[in-house]
Design a protein around this motif. Structure first.
Motif, short mmCIF file in Angstrom:
data_model
loop_
_atom_site.label_atom_id
_atom_site.label_comp_id
_atom_site.label_asym_id
_atom_site.label_seq_id
_atom_site.Cartn_x
_atom_site.Cartn_y
_atom_site.Cartn_z
N UNK A 36 1.16 -1.49 -0.28
CA UNK A 36 0.40 0.43 -0.37
C UNK A 36 0.99 1.69 -0.07
N UNK A 37 2.38 1.63 -0.05
CA UNK A 37 2.29 2.44 0.60
C UNK A 37 3.28 3.21 -1.18
N UNK A 38 2.43 4.62 -1.55
CA UNK A 38 2.60 5.04 -2.24
C UNK A 38 4.41 5.39 -2.48
N UNK A 39 4.87 5.24 -4.18
CA UNK A 39 6.14 5.05 -4.74
C UNK A 39 6.59 7.06 -4.59
N UNK A 40 6.38 7.78 -4.26
CA UNK A 40 6.48 8.73 -3.32
C UNK A 40 6.82 8.30 -1.84
N UNK A 41 7.22 7.26 -1.29
CA UNK A 41 7.21 7.04 0.09
C UNK A 41 8.73 6.44 0.30
N UNK A 42 9.37 5.81 -0.96
CA UNK A 42 10.16 4.83 -0.68
C UNK A 42 11.88 5.61 -0.43
N UNK A 43 12.03 7.00 -0.74
CA UNK A 43 13.00 7.53 -0.26
C UNK A 43 13.09 7.32 1.84
N UNK A 44 12.22 8.28 2.11
CA UNK A 44 12.17 8.47 3.41
C UNK A 44 12.17 6.77 3.91
N UNK A 45 11.25 5.53 3.63
CA UNK A 45 11.13 4.36 3.93
C UNK A 45 12.10 3.84 3.83
N UNK A 46 13.43 4.16 2.82
CA UNK A 46 14.76 3.13 2.66
C UNK A 46 15.69 3.52 4.68
N UNK A 47 15.60 4.51 3.98
CA UNK A 47 15.61 5.43 5.47
C UNK A 47 15.90 4.52 7.27
N UNK A 48 14.38 4.79 6.88
CA UNK A 48 13.90 4.64 8.29
C UNK A 48 14.47 2.74 9.03
N UNK A 49 14.47 2.34 7.32
CA UNK A 49 13.87 0.88 7.27
C UNK A 49 15.86 0.73 7.66
N UNK A 50 16.40 1.44 7.14
CA UNK A 50 18.32 0.97 7.41
C UNK A 50 19.16 2.17 8.91
N UNK A 51 18.05 2.54 9.24
CA UNK A 51 18.03 3.16 10.61
C UNK A 51 18.29 2.12 11.67
N UNK A 52 16.55 1.23 11.44
CA UNK A 52 15.85 0.09 12.24
C UNK A 52 17.71 -1.10 12.03
N UNK A 53 18.31 -1.30 10.94
CA UNK A 53 18.70 -2.37 11.05
C UNK A 53 20.50 -1.82 11.80
N UNK A 54 20.08 -0.93 11.49
CA UNK A 54 22.20 -0.50 12.22
C UNK A 54 21.35 -0.62 13.39
N UNK A 55 20.54 0.01 13.91
CA UNK A 55 19.94 0.11 15.94
C UNK A 55 19.62 -1.38 15.73
N UNK A 56 19.47 -2.31 15.27
CA UNK A 56 19.12 -3.40 15.29
C UNK A 56 20.69 -4.09 15.59
N UNK A 57 21.56 -3.72 15.05
CA UNK A 57 22.93 -4.47 15.22
C UNK A 57 23.89 -3.78 16.64
N UNK A 58 23.20 -2.42 16.84
CA UNK A 58 23.80 -2.06 17.94
C UNK A 58 24.06 -2.52 18.80
N UNK A 59 22.29 -3.02 19.43
CA UNK A 59 21.34 -3.57 20.22
C UNK A 59 21.93 -5.17 20.67
N UNK A 60 22.23 -5.70 19.75
CA UNK A 60 22.54 -7.08 19.55
C UNK A 60 24.11 -7.22 20.01
#
Length: 496
Positions: A36-60
């Protein structure tokens, strides 16, 4: 029953809850990206997912967490579930320690941006729109393989991420045996001719709203729990589990050849059922989901092929097809079955028949190995793909959408994934053999509870408690057994 009792394990699980929450949020965002995400949300979604991935790595990798895991790993008296928690966490910690945070971030962001580019490129059948994104993903995966390390082949490092312990030598041996045996069965089927006749249903058009009702009615027959699950639409059907209480599948509608949509739905149901039948006591823990992609694919292929592509299933669903689609009324259950199992080599993996399906995997496997070693460049892909498709399957894709752009996996950043599909086919055949001869009777009368119960006890309830090979040895007496797949296919296609 309390599955977790050790105080150190209980402390680990308490601290792990935040890691699970990040994974949960990331999974939900991933599902939204593809639906359902509109195509225009790709850039911000990419940043959010990348930040979560690195936060996960930091915590584990926090010392207070890793030291607790190390301490628990040395304890005696842990039960199987507790040892499973330690095994999964030790493996993940080892992987995360080897990957630079920059690489984790770049891979996550590149995948988010690549998916939107792939979707656009596939719709326009223009590989050029996706090429720069794929070049970046291949480059990052080469870095990933080097960071993880390997003994024999850089592709080994990527295989292991998707299927614990899998190596190139294992896959080469598997495909070598299957290639010989399946070609022999295919030659026999072609000479007989009864399984290769084209059905008029291959090109019969359907109304999408009617097909949506068919898919939902079939999911009802399979007892799909709508209070814990969804069915949506995406360019490439997939399953996303957020937890035991929230699993979502998608299908697609092309407007003709209704079995494509129907079997995509049944296939994804198999994935969903695995996640839905994990023991609820394992929720929000490191072992609270499927253990590997190969075992997961075994569940979906079991429902799609062992259950779905049968005369019994054709008899079961015919009244629904007749009521909703209408045009199936002139076909007998036996004619429907022949339509379900017809052997016709084609260009699309997800719509391939059971005999030629693994040849699609061979094509992708060989290409990925060469991409990782640098023996093949991204620029060469469309022509190499088309040539090898013609060599392996006897058909040449008409365009990029039917060829190199058909699969979503590379846009997710995933290399090393495809061989697990063939592993899944072997697992499905092993489960069919273990279930025994009453399966047709249960399917014919829509009595699926014994089937669900069998899968629950043998595979689903355990989540990731046991490593893939150990799970198979415990409950089926052997590991990935290609002979079981050959036996299943030889028997099924001895007479259509």
């Amino acid at each position: 029953m309390e599955v977790f009792r050790d105080p150190d394990i209980l402390e680990i699980l308490g601290r792990y809850r935040r890691l699970w929450a990040i994974s949960h949020a990331s999974a939900l965002m991933g599902w939204d990206t593809e639906t359902y995400m509109p195509p225009g949300g790709a850039e911000e979604r990419g940043v959010a997912q990348a930040e979560l991935a690195t936060l996960y790595q930091e915590l584990i990798l926090r010392e207070d967490f890793t030291s607790l895991v190390e301490r628990a790993a040395g304890k005696e008296g842990l039960n199987d579930y507790e040892r499973g928690v330690i095994r999964v966490l030790n493996r993940e910690i080892s992987i995360m320690r080897k990957l630079p945070p920059r690489l984790v971030y770049e891979l996550s962001r590149a995948a988010q941006e690549a998916f939107q580019a792939w979707r656009d490129a596939r719709a326009k059948s223009d590989f050029g729109l996706f090429r720069p994104h794929l070049e970046k993903i291949v480059k990052l995966n080469r870095e990933k393989a080097d960071a993880l390390g390997y003994e024999d082949h850089p592709y080994d490092a990527l295989l292991d991420l998707h299927e614990e312990g899998l190596r190139v030598k294992d896959v080469d041996g598997l495909f070598g045996y299957l290639g010989r045996e399946l070609r022999s069965i295919l030659e026999r089927v072609r000479s007989d001719g009864s399984c290769t006749r084209e059905s008029p249903l291959d090109s019969t058009k359907y109304d999408q709203s009617a097909m949506e009702r068919v898919n939902r009615r079939i999911l009802d027959m399979l007892n799909y729990p709508w209070d814990r699950a969804r069915l949506d639409v995406s360019p490439h059907p997939f399953t996303q589990g957020m937890g035991v209480g929230d699993v979502r599948i998608t299908t697609r509608y092309e407007g003709f050849d209704f079995k494509r949509s129907m079997f995509s739905t049944v296939h994804e149901f198999g994935h969903a059922l695995y996640e839905l039948q994990v023991d609820r006591d394992l929720r929000m823990t490191p072992i609270g989901g499927g253990v590997s992609l190969g075992i997961h694919e075994g569940q979906s292929r079991f429902w799609e092929n062992v259950v779905g592509r049968t005369r019994a299933f054709a008899e079961l669903v015919k009244p629904t097809l007749d009521n909703e689609l209408g045009f199936t009324r002139i076909y007998s259950p036996d004619e429907l079955y022949r339509y379900f199992v017809e052997v016709r080599p084609g260009t699309i993996r997800t719509e391939a028949d059971e005999l030629t399906y693994n040849l699609h995997i061979v094509l992708r496997y060989e290409i990925e190995k060469e991409l990782i070693t640098g023996g093949l460049s991204v620029d060469e892909l469309p022509e190499i793909w088309n040539a090898r498709s013609e060599e392996l399957l006897g058909v040449r894709p008409r365009n990029d959408a039917d060829g190199v752009l058909q699969d979503v996996h590379w846009s997710h950043g995933s290399l090393g994934y495809f061989p697990t599909y063939t592993l899944g086919n072997t697992v499905a055949a092993m489960m069919a053999s273990a279930y025994g001869g009453r399966l047709d009777e249960h399917v014919r009368f829509g009595n699926f509870e014994p089937v669900r119960g069998f899968l629950r006890e043998k595979v689903h309830r355990w989540g990731a408690t046991y490593a893939p090979k150990e799970l198979l040895r415990r409950h089926f007496g052997r590991e990935y057994d290609a002979e079981a797949l050959v036996s299943y296919l030889s028997s099924k296609y001895s007479a259509c």
